[in-house]
Motif scaffolding. Structure first.
Motif, PDB file in Angstrom:
ATOM      1  N   GLN A  45       0.832  -1.215   0.000  1.00 28.65           N
ATOM      2  CA  GLN A  45       0.000   0.000   0.000  1.00 28.65           C
ATOM      3  C   GLN A  45       0.866   1.265   0.000  1.00 28.65           C
ATOM      4  OE1 GLN A  45      -3.028   0.135   3.085  1.00 28.65           O
ATOM      5  NE2 GLN A  45      -2.836   2.348   3.249  1.00 28.65           N
ATOM      6  N   GLN A  46       1.915   1.268   0.800  1.00 27.91           N
ATOM      7  CA  GLN A  46       2.817   2.430   0.829  1.00 27.91           C
ATOM      8  C   GLN A  46       3.483   2.635  -0.525  1.00 27.91           C
ATOM      9  OE1 GLN A  46       5.464   1.620   4.085  1.00 27.91           O
ATOM     10  NE2 GLN A  46       3.938   2.077   5.653  1.00 27.91           N
ATOM     11  N   GLY A  47       3.829   1.537  -1.193  1.00 22.97           N
ATOM     12  CA  GLY A  47       4.429   1.666  -2.516  1.00 22.97           C
ATOM     13  C   GLY A  47       3.469   2.243  -3.535  1.00 22.97           C
ATOM     14  N   LEU A  48       2.205   1.782  -3.478  1.00 28.15           N
ATOM     15  CA  LEU A  48       1.218   2.223  -4.459  1.00 28.15           C
ATOM     16  C   LEU A  48       0.728   3.640  -4.214  1.00 28.15           C
ATOM     17  CD1 LEU A  48      -0.979  -1.010  -4.778  1.00 28.15           C
ATOM     18  CD2 LEU A  48       0.573  -0.084  -6.502  1.00 28.15           C
ATOM     19  N   TRP A  49       0.517   3.990  -2.936  1.00 28.45           N
ATOM     20  CA  TRP A  49      -0.156   5.243  -2.608  1.00 28.45           C
ATOM     21  C   TRP A  49       0.787   6.347  -2.127  1.00 28.45           C
ATOM     22  CZ3 TRP A  49      -5.135   5.815  -4.024  1.00 28.45           C
ATOM     23  CH2 TRP A  49      -5.859   4.655  -4.288  1.00 28.45           C
ATOM     24  N   GLN A  50       2.074   5.993  -1.899  1.00 25.04           N
ATOM     25  CA  GLN A  50       3.030   7.008  -1.457  1.00 25.04           C
ATOM     26  C   GLN A  50       4.257   7.060  -2.373  1.00 25.04           C
ATOM     27  OE1 GLN A  50       3.882   6.608   2.774  1.00 25.04           O
ATOM     28  NE2 GLN A  50       1.766   6.044   3.196  1.00 25.04           N
ATOM     29  N   ALA A  51       4.979   5.951  -2.484  1.00 23.74           N
ATOM     30  CA  ALA A  51       6.198   5.954  -3.294  1.00 23.74           C
ATOM     31  C   ALA A  51       5.899   6.182  -4.782  1.00 23.74           C
ATOM     32  CB  ALA A  51       6.944   4.630  -3.104  1.00 23.74           C
ATOM     33  N   LEU A  52       4.855   5.541  -5.301  1.00 22.96           N
ATOM     34  CA  LEU A  52       4.530   5.679  -6.723  1.00 22.96           C
ATOM     35  C   LEU A  52       4.165   7.116  -7.103  1.00 22.96           C
ATOM     36  CD1 LEU A  52       4.050   4.395  -9.498  1.00 22.96           C
ATOM     37  CD2 LEU A  52       1.713   3.842  -8.758  1.00 22.96           C
ATOM     38  N   PRO A  53       3.227   7.772  -6.392  1.00 23.91           N
ATOM     39  CA  PRO A  53       2.928   9.163  -6.780  1.00 23.91           C
ATOM     40  C   PRO A  53       4.119  10.100  -6.603  1.00 23.91           C
ATOM     41  CG  PRO A  53       1.821   8.583  -4.731  1.00 23.91           C
ATOM     42  CD  PRO A  53       2.342   7.312  -5.320  1.00 23.91           C
ATOM     43  N   ASP A  54       4.929   9.848  -5.565  1.00 27.93           N
ATOM     44  CA  ASP A  54       6.129  10.675  -5.387  1.00 27.93           C
ATOM     45  C   ASP A  54       7.071  10.524  -6.575  1.00 27.93           C
ATOM     46  OD1 ASP A  54       5.067  11.453  -2.983  1.00 27.93           O
ATOM     47  OD2 ASP A  54       6.404  10.215  -1.738  1.00 27.93           O
ATOM     48  N   ALA A  55       7.230   9.288  -7.048  1.00 25.18           N
ATOM     49  CA  ALA A  55       8.121   9.044  -8.177  1.00 25.18           C
ATOM     50  C   ALA A  55       7.589   9.659  -9.467  1.00 25.18           C
ATOM     51  CB  ALA A  55       8.330   7.537  -8.369  1.00 25.18           C
ATOM     52  N   LEU A  56       6.247   9.702  -9.591  1.00 29.91           N
ATOM     53  CA  LEU A  56       5.623  10.248 -10.800  1.00 29.91           C
ATOM     54  C   LEU A  56       5.369  11.751 -10.705  1.00 29.91           C
ATOM     55  CD1 LEU A  56       2.984   7.436 -11.529  1.00 29.91           C
ATOM     56  CD2 LEU A  56       5.187   7.790 -12.662  1.00 29.91           C
ATOM     57  N   GLY A  57       5.649  12.323  -9.542  1.00 27.14           N
ATOM     58  CA  GLY A  57       5.402  13.749  -9.360  1.00 27.14           C
ATOM     59  C   GLY A  57       3.937  14.095  -9.208  1.00 27.14           C
ATOM     60  N   LEU A  58       3.124  13.130  -8.742  1.00 23.82           N
ATOM     61  CA  LEU A  58       1.694  13.344  -8.534  1.00 23.82           C
ATOM     62  C   LEU A  58       1.408  13.618  -7.069  1.00 23.82           C
ATOM     63  CD1 LEU A  58       0.114  10.448 -10.644  1.00 23.82           C
ATOM     64  CD2 LEU A  58       0.040  12.880 -11.189  1.00 23.82           C
ATOM     65  N   ARG A  60      -0.477  12.889  -3.684  1.00 23.44           N
ATOM     66  CA  ARG A  60      -1.031  11.656  -3.138  1.00 23.44           C
ATOM     67  C   ARG A  60      -2.561  11.696  -3.067  1.00 23.44           C
ATOM     68  NH1 ARG A  60       3.182  10.373   1.893  1.00 23.44           N
ATOM     69  NH2 ARG A  60       5.056  10.162   0.581  1.00 23.44           N
ATOM     70  N   GLU A  61      -3.149  12.863  -3.184  1.00 21.06           N
ATOM     71  CA  GLU A  61      -4.600  13.010  -3.189  1.00 21.06           C
ATOM     72  C   GLU A  61      -5.145  13.168  -4.609  1.00 21.06           C
ATOM     73  OE1 GLU A  61      -6.378  12.753  -0.425  1.00 21.06           O
ATOM     74  OE2 GLU A  61      -4.550  12.495   0.769  1.00 21.06           O
ATOM     75  N   SER A  62      -4.309  12.981  -5.614  1.00 19.62           N
ATOM     76  CA  SER A  62      -4.731  13.181  -6.994  1.00 19.62           C
ATOM     77  C   SER A  62      -5.844  12.214  -7.381  1.00 19.62           C
ATOM     78  CB  SER A  62      -3.542  12.980  -7.947  1.00 19.62           C
ATOM     79  OG  SER A  62      -3.984  12.908  -9.290  1.00 19.62           O
ATOM     80  N   PRO A  63      -6.922  12.719  -8.003  1.00 19.09           N
ATOM     81  CA  PRO A  63      -7.979  11.805  -8.460  1.00 19.09           C
ATOM     82  C   PRO A  63      -7.481  10.828  -9.518  1.00 19.09           C
ATOM     83  CG  PRO A  63      -8.336  14.046  -9.285  1.00 19.09           C
ATOM     84  CD  PRO A  63      -7.249  14.131  -8.267  1.00 19.09           C
ATOM     85  N   TRP A  64      -6.485  11.233 -10.311  1.00 16.69           N
ATOM     86  CA  TRP A  64      -5.935  10.318 -11.318  1.00 16.69           C
ATOM     87  C   TRP A  64      -5.212   9.150 -10.660  1.00 16.69           C
ATOM     88  CZ3 TRP A  64      -8.084  10.758 -15.737  1.00 16.69           C
ATOM     89  CH2 TRP A  64      -8.496  12.012 -16.209  1.00 16.69           C
ATOM     90  N   LEU A  65      -4.559   9.421  -9.523  1.00 16.75           N
ATOM     91  CA  LEU A  65      -3.911   8.332  -8.786  1.00 16.75           C
ATOM     92  C   LEU A  65      -4.955   7.339  -8.288  1.00 16.75           C
ATOM     93  CD1 LEU A  65      -1.346   7.128  -7.389  1.00 16.75           C
ATOM     94  CD2 LEU A  65      -1.970   8.501  -5.392  1.00 16.75           C
TER      95      LEU A  65
END
Length: 423
Positions: A45-58, A60-65
């Motif tokens: 969950q941390q990888g999907l909802w924290q590390a991934l958006p950080d890596a993509l520059g999104l 963490r509350e983005s609707p696209w995420l």
């Protein structure tokens, strides 16, 4: 003393003590498996909802995420259900807490599917799958190493242990299983029959505490004492909560049928993930995941949410629960139902002047859980456990009676399993 053997159902003290050893071992193993599944899900969950958006520059509350992660989660679960050996076991929409365990070869695929679902934000809890996993493993271990423990007893012990671990106390397991063991014919007291399940549940609960898992209770203002007005408002909240559950149970088979008309799990779980993503955008990330931590957020900070937001959370979560359970995801329905009840209770507390927060939370959770489980004991337990306030118990015991009359003939929050399981 007579040498006549004890009647069926009245085991000797020696047998109870000897059988308590495998019961405790099953309790510890069941808790360890639950803890491992939870930790793996948290890591993913941390990888999907924290590390991934950080890596993509999104954000963490983005609707696209939200939309992207849940859609991909649906696709991943669909691939497991359709292609992985074992096919993630039976459809969770057709299972209850006391459903017989799956075959051992199905366990890895069930664990994989529920791990993805929990981490991806699907509105289902771990209870049904982990009880199934622990039951299958307990039966296999007892058949191999402790043949004196029959398969049905091993299933009962694994169920008790997992329930004790899930709720952090053996009391929950004792209450849930009281009806089961009371239905067993034979001599002996009820506690003769509950002795081993409570031993397993106690071992499971203690193991989870030693591993650092938080208890179910949250910090809620003390109730203070009952009043006639509390009965009226509490009954209103519990009845509306149960009524919402009845409505959900009525439409559940139709939603399930609509998704499964697509025939292929990859299609209907991916579509389900997409719909869950849209719901997550509408309701916010607090309406995602199994709901236990999010329930704590609501209870800890009720003033942070408007009456309209609480109503929105209630509606979005119950719809998300139905979609997740209908679209082939693996998971249980109790924890998300608790979130629905708590959000609904806080909605009423914000609109009824002077209604105690604890009473609103307890009655909201009790109503929908009563419908979801058709078990008054577990509904009462959750109502009290959420608040940690025993002074609520007398009022809840009275309120639960008319609400039980409301739900007892209502449809179950489950779908009848097809004659040939769909793969």
């Amino acid at each position: 003393m007579s040498d006549e053997p004890a009647p069926l159902g009245a085991p000797s003290i020696r047998n109870l003590v000897l059988l308590a050893i495998p019961a405790i071992i099953i309790g510890v193993i069941s808790a360890l498996l639950l803890w491992t599944l939870d930790r793996l899900a948290e890591w993913l969950q941390q990888g999907l909802w924290q590390a991934l958006p950080d890596a993509l520059g999104l954000s963490r509350e983005s609707p696209w995420l939200t939309l992207g992660v849940l859609t991909i989660t649906g696709l991943a679960v669909g691939l497991v259900v359709q292609f992985v050996p074992g096919h993630a076991g039976p459809d969770s929409a057709t299972t209850e807490l006391d459903t017989p365990p799956p075959r051992l070869r199905e366990v890895p695929s069930i664990a994989l599917a529920v791990l993805i679902s929990l981490a991806g934000g699907v509105s289902l809890g771990p209870e049904n799958p982990i009880i199934a996993i622990n039951g299958a493993i307990a039966v296999a271990l007892c058949a191999r190493f402790v043949k004196v423990v029959p398969g049905k007893v091993a299933i009962l012990l694994a169920s008790a242990a997992t329930i004790g671990a899930l709720f952090g106390t053996p009391v929950a397991a004792a209450l849930v299983l009281t009806g089961t063991v009371a239905a067993v014919r034979g001599g002996g007291s009820l506690w003769d029959k509950l002795f081993l399940p409570v031993a397993a549940a106690g071992a499971g609960a203690l193991t989870m505490h030693w591993l650092g898992s938080p208890p179910l209770a949250f910090d809620v203002p003390a109730y203070g004492g009952p009043s006639p007005f509390d009965f009226v408002t509490g009954l209103l909240v519990a009845s509306v909560s149960a009524g919402l559950g009845i409505l959900a149970a009525f439409v559940f088979p139709y939603i399930h049928r609509a998704f499964h008309a697509l025939r292929h799990p990859v299609l209907f779980t991916t579509l389900g993930g997409l719909v869950l993503g849209i719901l997550g955008i509408v309701g916010g990330q607090i309406t995602l995941f199994k709901g236990l931590e999010q329930t704590g957020e609501l209870i800890a900070n009720p003033g942070d949410y408007s009456t309209g937001q609480l109503a929105l959370f209630t509606v979005v979560k119950i719809v998300a629960l139905l979609i997740a359970a209908s679209a082939g995801f693996r998971g249980g329905r109790i924890f998300p139902a608790v979130f629905v009840g708590v959000a609904l209770g806080l909605f009423f507390q914000s609109t009824i002047p002077g209604m105690p927060v604890g009473l609103a939370i307890a009655c909201g959770a009790m109503g929908v859980v009563l419908l979801a489980t058709k078990d008054g004991w577990i509904a009462l337990f959750i109502g009290v456990a959420l608040t940690g306030d025993m002074t609520l118990l007398p009022m809840l015991c009275i309120i639960v009676l008319p609400v039980w009359l409301l739900v007892t003939k209502a449809p179950d929050l489950a779908v009848k399993a097809p004659a040939t399981p769909q793969r």
